[in-house]
Design an enzyme around this catalytic site. Structure first.
Site, PDB file in Angstrom:
ATOM      1  N   HIS A  71       0.835  -1.213   0.000  1.00 27.83           N
ATOM      2  CA  HIS A  71       0.000   0.000   0.000  1.00 27.83           C
ATOM      3  C   HIS A  71       0.868   1.261   0.000  1.00 27.83           C
ATOM      4  O   HIS A  71       1.237   1.783   1.060  1.00 27.83           O
ATOM      5  CB  HIS A  71      -0.922  -0.011   1.227  1.00 27.83           C
ATOM      6  CG  HIS A  71      -2.042   0.966   1.137  1.00 27.83           C
ATOM      7  ND1 HIS A  71      -3.358   0.646   1.380  1.00 27.83           N
ATOM      8  CD2 HIS A  71      -2.063   2.278   0.806  1.00 27.83           C
ATOM      9  CE1 HIS A  71      -4.122   1.701   1.220  1.00 27.83           C
ATOM     10  NE2 HIS A  71      -3.349   2.723   0.870  1.00 27.83           N
ATOM     11  N   HIS A 121       1.506   5.191  -1.974  1.00 26.66           N
ATOM     12  CA  HIS A 121       1.074   6.252  -2.898  1.00 26.66           C
ATOM     13  C   HIS A 121       2.312   6.883  -3.511  1.00 26.66           C
ATOM     14  O   HIS A 121       3.110   7.498  -2.806  1.00 26.66           O
ATOM     15  CB  HIS A 121       0.259   7.309  -2.153  1.00 26.66           C
ATOM     16  CG  HIS A 121      -1.017   6.758  -1.600  1.00 26.66           C
ATOM     17  ND1 HIS A 121      -2.173   6.675  -2.353  1.00 26.66           N
ATOM     18  CD2 HIS A 121      -1.321   6.221  -0.398  1.00 26.66           C
ATOM     19  CE1 HIS A 121      -3.135   6.118  -1.612  1.00 26.66           C
ATOM     20  NE2 HIS A 121      -2.644   5.836  -0.430  1.00 26.66           N
ATOM     21  N   ASP A 180      -8.713   3.253  -3.397  1.00 27.13           N
ATOM     22  CA  ASP A 180      -8.181   3.796  -2.143  1.00 27.13           C
ATOM     23  C   ASP A 180      -8.183   5.319  -2.097  1.00 27.13           C
ATOM     24  O   ASP A 180      -7.931   5.994  -3.087  1.00 27.13           O
ATOM     25  CB  ASP A 180      -6.757   3.298  -1.897  1.00 27.13           C
ATOM     26  CG  ASP A 180      -6.233   3.830  -0.582  1.00 27.13           C
ATOM     27  OD1 ASP A 180      -6.891   3.640   0.433  1.00 27.13           O
ATOM     28  OD2 ASP A 180      -5.179   4.493  -0.589  1.00 27.13           O
ATOM     29  N   ASP A 236       0.817   2.468   3.856  1.00 27.16           N
ATOM     30  CA  ASP A 236      -0.038   3.558   3.358  1.00 27.16           C
ATOM     31  C   ASP A 236       0.811   4.829   3.206  1.00 27.16           C
ATOM     32  O   ASP A 236       0.364   5.930   3.546  1.00 27.16           O
ATOM     33  CB  ASP A 236      -1.237   3.802   4.285  1.00 27.16           C
ATOM     34  CG  ASP A 236      -2.292   4.699   3.637  1.00 27.16           C
ATOM     35  OD1 ASP A 236      -2.145   5.053   2.442  1.00 27.16           O
ATOM     36  OD2 ASP A 236      -3.263   5.053   4.322  1.00 27.16           O
ATOM     37  N   HIS A 283       2.945  14.142   1.193  1.00 25.80           N
ATOM     38  CA  HIS A 283       2.322  15.435   0.885  1.00 25.80           C
ATOM     39  C   HIS A 283       3.386  16.516   1.007  1.00 25.80           C
ATOM     40  O   HIS A 283       4.375  16.342   1.733  1.00 25.80           O
ATOM     41  CB  HIS A 283       1.181  15.742   1.862  1.00 25.80           C
ATOM     42  CG  HIS A 283       0.011  14.813   1.743  1.00 25.80           C
ATOM     43  ND1 HIS A 283      -0.814  14.801   0.639  1.00 25.80           N
ATOM     44  CD2 HIS A 283      -0.465  13.861   2.575  1.00 25.80           C
ATOM     45  CE1 HIS A 283      -1.752  13.878   0.810  1.00 25.80           C
ATOM     46  NE2 HIS A 283      -1.556  13.288   1.976  1.00 25.80           N
ATOM     47  N   GLY A 320      -2.771  11.699   5.784  1.00 28.22           N
ATOM     48  CA  GLY A 320      -1.758  10.699   5.463  1.00 28.22           C
ATOM     49  C   GLY A 320      -0.362  11.074   5.894  1.00 28.22           C
ATOM     50  O   GLY A 320      -0.047  12.252   6.080  1.00 28.22           O
TER      51      GLY A 320
HETATM   52  O1  DOR Z   1      -4.554   9.138   4.909  1.00 27.95           O
HETATM   53  C1  DOR Z   1      -4.722   8.725   3.768  1.00 27.95           C
HETATM   54  N1  DOR Z   1      -4.087   9.266   2.715  1.00 27.95           N
HETATM   55  N2  DOR Z   1      -5.560   7.705   3.590  1.00 27.95           N
HETATM   56  C2  DOR Z   1      -5.885   7.296   2.379  1.00 27.95           C
HETATM   57  O2  DOR Z   1      -6.622   6.358   2.276  1.00 27.95           O
HETATM   58  C3  DOR Z   1      -5.392   7.987   1.176  1.00 27.95           C
HETATM   59  C4  DOR Z   1      -4.117   8.643   1.445  1.00 27.95           C
HETATM   60  C5  DOR Z   1      -3.682   9.601   0.357  1.00 27.95           C
HETATM   61  O3  DOR Z   1      -3.845   9.299  -0.821  1.00 27.95           O
HETATM   62  O4  DOR Z   1      -3.119  10.652   0.711  1.00 27.95           O
END
Ligand code: DOR
Length: 415
Positions: free
Chosen positions: A36, A38, A128, A281, A285, A300
């Site tokens: 998981h 991103h 997601d 996860d 950012h 996130g």
């Molecule tokens: O906290 C999160 N950020 N939860 C998620 O399911 C998506 C993720 C994101 O894409 O930033």
């Protein structure tokens, strides 16, 4: 012993190799897998890109990561999967396996073409960041997933219940004056999806689970033989909503950090095998998207470069989770769930994806040293014990600690 990109022999006295990596006193394990992640690529490469995310994975000890399709655009067609894979092949130093969206643009209205996405190379389907709120769509998604033998990976959050919420519901939310999310928003979707999986025979994988109720439901469903699997993040295993008071927006994510009781149930669920995978996860950012107060901060945190150290320090060394358990959740279990047939084990014929871990290495988390573009972690400055010190992908060292003796190892190292 490794030849080309495969493990060809395992044993104590294999001395006829051309290059020998001395890992005496260290743990040599199957390359770790994070299902998981991103990567924000395409579309938001100021947060992360495929190359930086892959390097962060390598530094964290991960040889294989699954990337989430909530990019811009969403990965919802075979063309987009093809483009993504082309880019991965060009720039990534670890294996990156894409997930495809469950619904077009992850908008929850119409299913994507699962068969075409599978053919293009996705390992599972996920919306997601969003949930498939519509039960009828989810029902059909599970039927198709069963036909194709790929899991549906669900972000379980009832959007009506969670609407407008910022952190977990309870005293902390009350004190901070923000709307709280009860664990019902997760449980209701988990309960529904377990019912749908039991009825259809499809495989539901529940992402980043956060609550005692979810653990209990998954335990019960597994006992009944329903095809349900689950993952938990290091942060849900180690933090609670009380940490939001000290650490602020770097403790804001979806699902939110919950109570001590929930955290302890997650640990128990990992220990007894109810929870199959530890997944980060990893959600990078930009600084200005997090430093805008709790209410407006993006959800996130990053996790690739801290996961191993955190789990070893706070769960394995104190005896809360065994090392075998932690490694299973990073290796053969995720490999099995997501159909990675030649990964997750050190065995003849398997891919030469290997991680070397120094269980005793003392180190301090320093976001300045991250390869990830995301510095959004509540663990900056944490003193940890235990770290991946070498990461090998397909027989090539893709990352190693500066002082690791790599004499004679030339191919692929950027150490
Ligand atoms: O906290 C999160 N950020 N939860 C998620 O399911 C998506 C993720 C994101 O894409 O930033």
């Amino acid at each position: 012993m490794i030849d080309q990109n495969k493990i060809i022999a395992i044993g104590p006295d294999l001395t006829d190799g051309e290059i020998v990596i001395d890992a005496r006193g260290k743990l040599v394990v199957p390359g770790l897998i994070d299902v998981h992640v991103h990567l924000r690529d395409p579309g938001q490469t100021y947060k992360e890109d495929i190359a930086s995310g892959a390097k962060a994975a390598a530094q964290g000890g991960f040889t294989t990561i699954a990337c989430m399709p909530n990019t811009i655009p969403v990965i919802d067609s075979p063309e987009k999967v093809n483009n993504l894979i082309k880019q991965i092949e060009k720039v990534a130093c670890v294996n990156i396996l894409p997930m495809g969206a469950i619904t077009l643009e992850s908008e929850g209205r119409a299913l994507t073409d699962f068969r075409a996405l599978k053919k293009a190379g996705v390992i599972a389907f996920s919306d997601d960041g969003k949930v498939v709120q519509n039960a009828e769509l989810m029902y059909r998604a599970l039927i198709r997933s069963k036909e194709l033998g790929l899991p549906i990976s669900q972000h379980a959050e009832d959007l009506y219940l969670s609407s407008g919420t910022v952190i977990n519901d309870g005293e902390i939310a009350f004190r901070l004056g923000v709307k709280g999310d009860t664990d019902l928003s997760e449980s209701i979707i988990v309960a529904r999806d377990i019912l749908l999986a039991a009825h259809t025979g499809g495989h539901i994988h529940i992402e980043h689970i956060s609550s005692e109720a979810t653990v209990a439901m998954i335990r019960e469903a597994k006992a009944k033989g329903t095809k349900v699997t689950a993952e938990v993040t290091p942060h849900h295993l180690l933090l609670t909503d009380e940490d939001v008071l000290k650490l602020g927006a770097n403790c804001k994510m979806r699902p939110p950090l919950r109570t001590k009781r929930d955290m302890e149930s997650l640990r128990q669920g990992l220990a007894d095998g109810t929870i199959d995978c530890i997944a980060t996860d990893h959600a990078p950012h930009a600084v200005e998207e997090k430093n805008v107060g709790l209410l407006n901060a993006a959800n996130g945190i990053v996790g690739l470069e801290t996961a191993v150290g955190l789990i070893l320090t706070y769960l394995v060394h104190p005896g809360i989770i065994s090392i075998e358990n932690a490694l299973a959740a990073w290796t053969y279990k995720p490999a099995q769930i997501f159909g990675m047939e030649t990964k997750g084990r050190l065995a003849e014929g398997f891919d030469a994806d290997i991680t070397i871990i120094d269980l005793d290495k003392d180190w301090t988390v320093d976001t300045e040293l991250f390869y990830s573009k995301g510095k959004n972690t509540p663990f900056d400055g944490c003193k940890l014990k235990g770290k991946a010190i070498l990461t090998m992908v397909a027989g090539k060292v893709v990352w190693a600690e500066e002082n690791f003796n790599l004499e004679g190892v030339s191919n692929g190292t950027d150490a």
